[in-house]
Design a protein around this motif. Structure first.
Motif, short mmCIF file in Angstrom:
data_model
loop_
_atom_site.label_atom_id
_atom_site.label_comp_id
_atom_site.label_asym_id
_atom_site.label_seq_id
_atom_site.Cartn_x
_atom_site.Cartn_y
_atom_site.Cartn_z
N ILE A 168 2.01 10.99 2.17
CA ILE A 168 1.62 9.97 3.14
C ILE A 168 0.18 10.20 3.62
O ILE A 168 -0.28 9.57 4.54
N SER A 169 -0.55 11.11 2.99
CA SER A 169 -1.90 11.41 3.46
C SER A 169 -2.79 10.17 3.42
O SER A 169 -2.69 9.34 2.53
N ILE A 170 -3.66 10.08 4.42
CA ILE A 170 -4.61 8.98 4.53
C ILE A 170 -5.96 9.50 4.06
O ILE A 170 -6.49 10.46 4.61
N LEU B 148 10.07 8.46 6.07
CA LEU B 148 10.66 7.32 6.78
C LEU B 148 11.82 7.74 7.66
O LEU B 148 12.03 7.20 8.75
N LYS B 149 12.59 8.72 7.20
CA LYS B 149 13.78 9.16 7.92
C LYS B 149 13.46 10.20 9.00
O LYS B 149 14.29 10.47 9.87
N ASP B 150 12.29 10.80 8.93
CA ASP B 150 11.90 11.84 9.88
C ASP B 150 11.70 11.23 11.27
O ASP B 150 11.15 10.16 11.42
N ASN C 111 1.05 2.52 5.23
CA ASN C 111 1.89 2.72 4.06
C ASN C 111 3.03 1.71 4.14
O ASN C 111 3.74 1.64 5.14
N ASP C 112 3.20 0.94 3.07
CA ASP C 112 4.18 -0.14 3.04
C ASP C 112 5.46 0.21 2.28
O ASP C 112 6.18 -0.69 1.83
N ARG D 177 0.87 -1.18 0.00
CA ARG D 177 0.00 0.00 0.00
C ARG D 177 0.91 1.22 0.00
O ARG D 177 1.71 1.41 0.91
N ILE D 178 0.78 2.05 -1.03
CA ILE D 178 1.72 3.14 -1.22
C ILE D 178 1.07 4.51 -1.05
O ILE D 178 1.72 5.46 -0.62
N LYS D 179 -0.20 4.63 -1.35
CA LYS D 179 -0.83 5.95 -1.26
C LYS D 179 -2.30 5.82 -0.89
O LYS D 179 -3.01 4.96 -1.41
#
Length: 196
Positions: free
Chosen positions: A183-185, A170-172, A127-128, A120-122
């Motif tokens: 990354i919005s849901i 991811l790095k945040d 989010n995977d 699942r990307i967007k």
């Protein structure tokens, strides 16, 4: 819950014969589990079970193609998109109401044709992208860093996806998804569409 897991396992096994119908079914299940779409039956106020929902709704998922560039490590992957507002959902049999919730409407998954795994990307609650990165690095023949993978993914120039943004998220630390529109849901917010 047990029925859902068995149904997903059967569906996953069926993916070996890879078809558009199988991809559509993955999207149906993921959208239902995410509460992105909800249904009621005409005869009662009860929510139908997931198996009957998958059998009684039709939707067409689109493949996102890129003719410019595809990294060698990405040849076994396909990208699929469904837009709950602009793409049609056909309700069959005794289902009467379709509610689609959310601020955004675009859902995207990436499928690995070889392993039959989806990411699942967007749009989804989960989010995977980190799993996708790990799997690419793990299965690629040469040593490659996360940053190199992201750089090559961005060369595909897929307008719906911002791999740099996902990587920065991811790095945040600490994670603040509100800073990252990628990354919005989609189910955050109020109902945006209703069909009767």
């Amino acid at each position: 819950m047990k029925k859902i897991i068995i149904f997903l396992m059967i569906l996953g096994y069926g993916l070996k014969s890879y078809s558009q119908e199988k991809v559509d079914n993955i999207f149906k299940i993921l959208l239902i589990l995410d509460n992105a779409i909800t249904f009621k039956t005409k005869d009662s106020n009860e929510n139908p079970d997931i198996q009957s929902l998958v059998m009684n709704i039709d939707l067409k998922v689109k493949e996102i193609e890129n003719s410019l560039f595809k990294p060698i490590f990405f040849y076994n992957y396909k990208i699929y998109k469904f837009d709950v507002i602009n793409d049609s959902i056909i309700v069959k049999n005794n289902l009467s109401t379709l509610s689609i919730f959310g601020e955004c409407s675009e859902y995207i998954i990436i499928l690995n044709k070889e392993s039959q795994r989806y990411y699942r990307i967007k749009g989804f609650k989960q989010n995977d992208f980190s799993h996708l990165l790990n799997d690419i690095i793990l299965h690629y023949d040469e040593k490659i860093s996360e940053r190199e993978v992201v750089k090559k993914l961005n060369l595909m120039e897929i307008k719906e996806l911002d791999f740099n943004c996902m990587y920065q998220y991811l790095k945040d630390s600490p994670k603040n998804r509100w800073k990252y529109p990628c990354i919005s849901i989609c189910t955050d917010g109020k109902p945006s569409h209703l069909n009767k």
